[in-house]
Write an enzyme that holds these catalytic residues in place. Structure first.
Site, PDB file in Angstrom:
ATOM      1  N   GLN A  32     -15.339 -22.996  -0.508  1.00 26.47           N
ATOM      2  CA  GLN A  32     -16.754 -23.005  -0.870  1.00 26.47           C
ATOM      3  C   GLN A  32     -17.530 -24.051  -0.078  1.00 26.47           C
ATOM      4  O   GLN A  32     -16.950 -24.897   0.599  1.00 26.47           O
ATOM      5  CB  GLN A  32     -16.893 -23.284  -2.374  1.00 26.47           C
ATOM      6  CG  GLN A  32     -16.203 -24.566  -2.814  1.00 26.47           C
ATOM      7  CD  GLN A  32     -15.719 -24.536  -4.248  1.00 26.47           C
ATOM      8  OE1 GLN A  32     -16.227 -23.797  -5.069  1.00 26.47           O
ATOM      9  NE2 GLN A  32     -14.727 -25.356  -4.566  1.00 26.47           N
ATOM     10  N   GLU A 107      -6.427 -28.201  -9.540  1.00 27.25           N
ATOM     11  CA  GLU A 107      -7.696 -27.834  -8.875  1.00 27.25           C
ATOM     12  C   GLU A 107      -7.342 -27.144  -7.554  1.00 27.25           C
ATOM     13  O   GLU A 107      -6.518 -27.634  -6.799  1.00 27.25           O
ATOM     14  CB  GLU A 107      -8.514 -29.111  -8.642  1.00 27.25           C
ATOM     15  CG  GLU A 107      -9.637 -29.006  -7.641  1.00 27.25           C
ATOM     16  CD  GLU A 107     -10.767 -28.044  -8.048  1.00 27.25           C
ATOM     17  OE1 GLU A 107     -11.327 -28.200  -9.134  1.00 27.25           O
ATOM     18  OE2 GLU A 107     -11.058 -27.120  -7.246  1.00 27.25           O
ATOM     19  N   ASP A 156     -12.009 -25.771 -17.006  1.00 28.00           N
ATOM     20  CA  ASP A 156     -13.262 -26.377 -16.540  1.00 28.00           C
ATOM     21  C   ASP A 156     -13.629 -25.714 -15.212  1.00 28.00           C
ATOM     22  O   ASP A 156     -13.461 -26.294 -14.137  1.00 28.00           O
ATOM     23  CB  ASP A 156     -13.031 -27.888 -16.387  1.00 28.00           C
ATOM     24  CG  ASP A 156     -14.282 -28.616 -15.953  1.00 28.00           C
ATOM     25  OD1 ASP A 156     -15.351 -27.985 -15.861  1.00 28.00           O
ATOM     26  OD2 ASP A 156     -14.186 -29.824 -15.677  1.00 28.00           O
ATOM     27  N   THR A 158     -15.952 -23.094 -12.467  1.00 25.94           N
ATOM     28  CA  THR A 158     -17.285 -22.726 -11.987  1.00 25.94           C
ATOM     29  C   THR A 158     -17.704 -21.445 -12.715  1.00 25.94           C
ATOM     30  O   THR A 158     -16.974 -20.947 -13.589  1.00 25.94           O
ATOM     31  CB  THR A 158     -17.244 -22.486 -10.467  1.00 25.94           C
ATOM     32  OG1 THR A 158     -16.170 -21.578 -10.188  1.00 25.94           O
ATOM     33  CG2 THR A 158     -16.996 -23.773  -9.697  1.00 25.94           C
TER      34      THR A 158
HETATM   35  N1  SPD Z   1     -23.733 -22.868 -13.906  1.00 30.21           N
HETATM   36  C1  SPD Z   1     -22.815 -23.927 -13.644  1.00 30.21           C
HETATM   37  C2  SPD Z   1     -21.699 -24.008 -14.612  1.00 30.21           C
HETATM   38  C3  SPD Z   1     -20.706 -25.008 -14.169  1.00 30.21           C
HETATM   39  C4  SPD Z   1     -19.609 -25.192 -15.115  1.00 30.21           C
HETATM   40  N2  SPD Z   1     -18.584 -26.036 -14.592  1.00 30.21           N
HETATM   41  C5  SPD Z   1     -18.920 -27.371 -14.338  1.00 30.21           C
HETATM   42  C6  SPD Z   1     -17.779 -28.221 -13.901  1.00 30.21           C
HETATM   43  C7  SPD Z   1     -17.971 -29.627 -14.293  1.00 30.21           C
HETATM   44  N3  SPD Z   1     -16.764 -30.362 -14.327  1.00 30.21           N
END
Ligand code: SPD
Length: 276
Positions: A32, A107, A156, A158
């Site tokens: 990304q 990750e 956690d 995206t």
């Molecule tokens: N629309 C963005 C949502 C992001 C969710 N994940 C955030 C990661 C923070 N550690």
């Protein structure tokens, strides 16, 4: 982008704009586009493919709420796994908990971890804790290969776009169930109750078919679409509403509290209808 407005197009016809003081980091990783920018109102901000992931100003809400409700619902959360979360905010919260002995974070993109260590030390400080281990790997594969190992798993991720889509699938929740011990709990970030209604409904249906207990948790994250955000929790045994809040340890949190542990489960009717 110096001294200009950054706009995230959050939904068709909806954007959030922030005045950027400085671009601190920009790279294109294998996965990304990664940016860390310093903004006027939210301080440093992590952008992945130009989507706001976290900001120094409001990150505590998200990171406390994805972690603390699940951790304090489990009576002995010794072994915790995080999938995603490369900025470090979630692991920082986990290692605060006195009962946690080990926190493993998986990750996929090492670039996120490195950029966060350099530019977001307030979040990435958790990586330095002796209880923390970081593994750079595909979280879906890692969970699939784990059996009855973890007390708590936190997803956690995206948004459910591209590679992250698999983290919102029924098959993945089945692997999570399998990777948890017999009384394990998971919590995942599950987007906006204003804009992702079908997704939240579908996730809740899937999780209810796999876990005996499924709950939706609400919190306010100003930089996310709609401001109000959801986390979905699946539990094999324990109910968050049955926790004796007087036994919750003092965890030095700014959003989560003994009272919030209970109130975050109270859903307004327009959200409740997503889980009924
Ligand atoms: N629309 C963005 C949502 C992001 C969710 N994940 C955030 C990661 C923070 N550690």
């Amino acid at each position: 982008m110096i001294g200009v407005w950054f706009s995230e197009l959050q939904q068709p016809g909806l954007a959030i704009s922030c005045l950027v003081k400085e671009v601190l980091h920009h790279e294109k990783s294998e996965y990304q586009d990664i940016k860390v920018v310093d903004t006027e109102r939210f301080g440093r901000m992590l952008l992945l493919d130009d989507v706001i992931q976290t900001t120094v100003k409001d990150e505590f809400v998200y990171h406390e709420m994805i972690s603390m409700v699940a951790l304090n619902t489990h009576p002995n959360p010794e072994n915790v796994l995080v999938i995603g979360g490369g900025d470090g905010g979630t692991i920082r919260e986990i290692v605060k908990h006195p009962k946690v002995k080990k926190a493993t974070l998986v990750e996929i993109d090492e670039g996120v971890v490195k950029a966060s260590k350099k530019y977001l030390p307030e979040l990435a400080c958790g990586f330095d804790d002796p209880k923390a281990e970081v593994i750079i790997d595909d979280g879906i594969k890692f969970v699939k290969e784990s059996t009855a190992q973890f007390d708590v798993i936190l997803i956690d991720s995206t948004d459910p776009v591209g590679a992250a889509e698999g983290l919102f699938s029924a098959n993945f929740y089945k692997s999570v169930h399998n990777a948890l011990k017999e009384d394990g709990i998971f919590a995942a970030q599950t987007e906006s109750p204003f804009f992702n209604r079908d997704l939240i409904k579908r996730i809740n249906k899937d999780v209810r078919e796999i876990f005996p207990v499924c709950r939706l948790i609400l919190a306010n994250v100003p930089t996310y679409p709609g401001g109000l955000w959801t986390f979905t929790m699946g539990s094999k045994k324990y109910l968050p509403e049955e926790v004796d809040i007087e036994n919750i340890p003092d965890l030095n949190t700014r959003y989560y509290s003994k009272e919030i542990h209970k109130s975050c489960l109270v859903l307004p009717p327009f959200v409740k209808e997503l889980v009924e």
